[in-house]
Structure formats: structure tokens, C-alpha cells
Design a protein around this motif. Structure first.
Motif, PDB file in Angstrom:
ATOM      1  N   PHE A   1      76.884 -47.859  48.326  1.00 50.69           N
ATOM      2  CA  PHE A   1      76.534 -48.643  49.804  1.00 50.69           C
ATOM      3  C   PHE A   1      74.972 -47.329  50.294  1.00 50.69           C
ATOM      4  O   PHE A   1      75.717 -46.767  51.088  1.00 50.69           O
ATOM      5  N   TYR A   2      73.585 -47.267  50.086  1.00 46.98           N
ATOM      6  CA  TYR A   2      73.301 -46.153  50.121  1.00 46.98           C
ATOM      7  C   TYR A   2      72.905 -46.170  52.146  1.00 46.98           C
ATOM      8  O   TYR A   2      72.627 -45.177  52.561  1.00 46.98           O
ATOM      9  N   PRO A   3      73.191 -47.768  52.403  1.00 44.22           N
ATOM     10  CA  PRO A   3      72.705 -47.218  54.136  1.00 44.22           C
ATOM     11  C   PRO A   3      73.647 -46.523  55.195  1.00 44.22           C
ATOM     12  O   PRO A   3      74.289 -45.936  55.796  1.00 44.22           O
ATOM     13  N   ALA A   4      74.858 -46.035  53.891  1.00 44.76           N
ATOM     14  CA  ALA A   4      76.326 -45.492  54.457  1.00 44.76           C
ATOM     15  C   ALA A   4      75.939 -43.896  54.640  1.00 44.76           C
ATOM     16  O   ALA A   4      76.803 -43.310  55.412  1.00 44.76           O
ATOM     17  N   THR A   5      74.737 -43.447  53.999  1.00 47.38           N
ATOM     18  CA  THR A   5      74.687 -41.888  54.504  1.00 47.38           C
ATOM     19  C   THR A   5      72.757 -42.170  54.763  1.00 47.38           C
ATOM     20  O   THR A   5      72.187 -40.936  54.947  1.00 47.38           O
ATOM     21  N   GLU A   6      72.503 -43.209  54.407  1.00 42.30           N
ATOM     22  CA  GLU A   6      70.923 -42.654  54.669  1.00 42.30           C
ATOM     23  C   GLU A   6      70.422 -43.952  55.849  1.00 42.30           C
ATOM     24  O   GLU A   6      70.437 -44.575  55.774  1.00 42.30           O
TER      25      GLU A   6
ATOM     26  N   GLU B   1      66.947 -43.850  56.843  1.00 41.94           N
ATOM     27  CA  GLU B   1      65.834 -44.118  56.937  1.00 41.94           C
ATOM     28  C   GLU B   1      65.900 -44.321  55.538  1.00 41.94           C
ATOM     29  O   GLU B   1      66.083 -43.403  54.741  1.00 41.94           O
ATOM     30  N   MET B   2      65.154 -45.351  54.369  1.00 45.70           N
ATOM     31  CA  MET B   2      65.225 -45.245  53.062  1.00 45.70           C
ATOM     32  C   MET B   2      63.316 -44.878  53.165  1.00 45.70           C
ATOM     33  O   MET B   2      62.260 -45.422  53.091  1.00 45.70           O
ATOM     34  N   ALA B   3      63.540 -44.285  52.115  1.00 42.76           N
ATOM     35  CA  ALA B   3      62.009 -43.196  51.579  1.00 42.76           C
ATOM     36  C   ALA B   3      61.149 -44.811  51.204  1.00 42.76           C
ATOM     37  O   ALA B   3      59.925 -44.861  51.775  1.00 42.76           O
ATOM     38  N   GLU B   4      61.481 -45.458  50.253  1.00 43.09           N
ATOM     39  CA  GLU B   4      61.401 -46.161  49.235  1.00 43.09           C
ATOM     40  C   GLU B   4      62.129 -47.564  49.343  1.00 43.09           C
ATOM     41  O   GLU B   4      63.203 -47.942  48.707  1.00 43.09           O
ATOM     42  N   PRO B   5      62.299 -48.369  50.873  1.00 43.10           N
ATOM     43  CA  PRO B   5      63.130 -49.183  50.637  1.00 43.10           C
ATOM     44  C   PRO B   5      62.483 -50.658  49.915  1.00 43.10           C
ATOM     45  O   PRO B   5      62.060 -50.560  48.789  1.00 43.10           O
ATOM     46  N   PHE B   6      63.509 -51.509  49.248  1.00 38.06           N
ATOM     47  CA  PHE B   6      64.053 -52.332  47.875  1.00 38.06           C
ATOM     48  C   PHE B   6      64.571 -53.160  47.807  1.00 38.06           C
ATOM     49  O   PHE B   6      65.287 -53.523  49.032  1.00 38.06           O
ATOM     50  N   THR B   7      64.406 -54.422  47.579  1.00 42.27           N
ATOM     51  CA  THR B   7      65.036 -55.548  47.083  1.00 42.27           C
ATOM     52  C   THR B   7      65.835 -55.159  46.495  1.00 42.27           C
ATOM     53  O   THR B   7      66.583 -55.165  45.060  1.00 42.27           O
ATOM     54  N   CYS B   8      67.194 -55.980  46.918  1.00 45.00           N
ATOM     55  CA  CYS B   8      68.547 -55.574  46.250  1.00 45.00           C
ATOM     56  C   CYS B   8      68.754 -56.457  45.414  1.00 45.00           C
ATOM     57  O   CYS B   8      68.351 -57.660  45.325  1.00 45.00           O
TER      58      CYS B   8
ATOM     59  N   GLY C   1      68.033 -48.985  54.674  1.00 45.34           N
ATOM     60  CA  GLY C   1      68.647 -47.969  55.694  1.00 45.34           C
ATOM     61  C   GLY C   1      69.432 -48.394  56.989  1.00 45.34           C
ATOM     62  O   GLY C   1      69.434 -49.539  57.285  1.00 45.34           O
ATOM     63  N   ALA C   2      70.141 -47.781  57.540  1.00 46.53           N
ATOM     64  CA  ALA C   2      71.060 -48.145  58.741  1.00 46.53           C
ATOM     65  C   ALA C   2      70.267 -48.083  59.645  1.00 46.53           C
ATOM     66  O   ALA C   2      70.897 -49.477  60.599  1.00 46.53           O
ATOM     67  N   ARG C   3      69.536 -47.665  59.680  1.00 43.70           N
ATOM     68  CA  ARG C   3      68.372 -48.421  60.849  1.00 43.70           C
ATOM     69  C   ARG C   3      68.324 -49.786  61.212  1.00 43.70           C
ATOM     70  O   ARG C   3      67.644 -50.093  61.980  1.00 43.70           O
ATOM     71  N   ALA C   4      68.226 -50.379  60.449  1.00 42.28           N
ATOM     72  CA  ALA C   4      67.372 -51.446  60.106  1.00 42.28           C
ATOM     73  C   ALA C   4      68.479 -52.414  59.630  1.00 42.28           C
ATOM     74  O   ALA C   4      68.053 -53.552  60.053  1.00 42.28           O
TER      75      ALA C   4
ATOM     76  N   LEU D   1      74.348 -41.463  65.069  1.00 37.39           N
ATOM     77  CA  LEU D   1      72.125 -42.629  65.001  1.00 37.39           C
ATOM     78  C   LEU D   1      72.589 -43.627  65.369  1.00 37.39           C
ATOM     79  O   LEU D   1      71.874 -43.539  66.061  1.00 37.39           O
ATOM     80  N   ILE D   2      73.958 -44.083  64.486  1.00 39.96           N
ATOM     81  CA  ILE D   2      73.634 -46.134  65.308  1.00 39.96           C
ATOM     82  C   ILE D   2      74.291 -45.471  67.023  1.00 39.96           C
ATOM     83  O   ILE D   2      73.452 -45.872  67.638  1.00 39.96           O
TER      84      ILE D   2
END
Length: 134
Positions: free
Chosen positions: A80-85, A87-94, A107-110, A128-129
Motif C-alpha cells: 500500500f504505497y501511501p503507507a510509506t509515501e 506525496e507520490m512523484a507520479e500519482p496514478f490510477t489504481c 500518497g498519504a497526504r491526499a 506527518l499526519i
């Protein structure tokens, strides 16, 4: 893919130190509030796909990839990428198609707290949260 059976909590692979960078890239792994690792030194984790229902987690305290459930030979190893990221450098559609799919991975920020609940978040993401939402 799991090459042998793994029990929940078992280390799938240690992650060696990569090149430390401050900004995320498509292939980096965030391991602290302001530190990302990238390059061959982080091992195969850079090729692990995202899933909103992951089978593994990055344990940033010891830099290891751990199973979050029992895995059989051939099970896909996902994170689960937002568990460590943050903000993603390249967001994507899951495309995981899980019932809990978030749709867009940025990323988790969003993500709201409710969207992150139930996921094993790295300590730096929890920090960060706390800082950004207090």
C-alpha cells in the motif's frame, strides 16, 4: 511473487541502503519524514506493485519487507504505497480492483484519516499526519 510460503510478520526480504535523496521519484522509497532511498541498493521493493489490500509492508525501522498475511508460493507481493509515501512523484490510477480500492494513488497526504484507517502506516507517515492535520 512469493517464491516460498511466508507466515504473517515474516521478513520477505531485507532492504539494503540505497542512495539517500530528499525528493521522491518514481522508483524511490520514503523511509523517513524527509528521506527517500532509491537505486539498486533498495532491492526488489522498487518493483513491488501497489494494492489497496496489500500482502506486505515496508518495516522502515529495520528496512525490511514483511508479510502482512500468510503467503503461499505464487502469491503476489504488493504494498500500500501511501503507507510509506507522503506525496507520490507520479500519482496514478489504481487497478487493484479490491473492494477497498482508493481509485487514485497520490500518497498519504491526499487521503483522509478514514481512507487510511486499517492500513499499517510507517511511523514517519503517522508523524506527518499529526503535523499537518493538527
Amino acid at each position: 511473487m512469493a517464491v516460498r510460503p511466508f507466515a504473517s510478520g515474516q521478513v520477505l526480504a531485507p532492504l539494503a541502503q540505497g542512495v539517500s535523496v530528499r525528493q521522491p521519484s518514481r522508483m524511490s522509497l520514503q523511509v523517513d519524514v524527509d528521506r527517500h532511498l532509491e537505486g539498486p541498493g533498495i532491492g526488489d521493493v522498487r518493483y513491488v506493485n501497489h494494492s489497496c489490500a496489500p500482502t506486505a509492508v515496508v518495516d522502515t525501522s529495520v528496512l525490511a519487507l514483511r508479510a502482512v498475511r500468510d503467503l503461499a508460493v505464487g502469491d503476489e507481493v504488493t504494498l500500500f504505497y501511501p503507507a510509506t509515501e507522503w506525496e507520490m512523484a507520479e500519482p496514478f490510477t489504481c487497478l487493484c480492483e479490491e473492494d477497498v480500492c482508493l481509485g487514485r494513488i497520490c500518497g498519504a497526504r491526499a487521503l483522509s484519516g478514514s481512507r487510511l484507517s486499517g492500513h499499517r502506516l510507517s511511523p514517519h507517515i503517522r508523524q506527518l499526519i499529526s503535523e499537518y492535520r493538527s
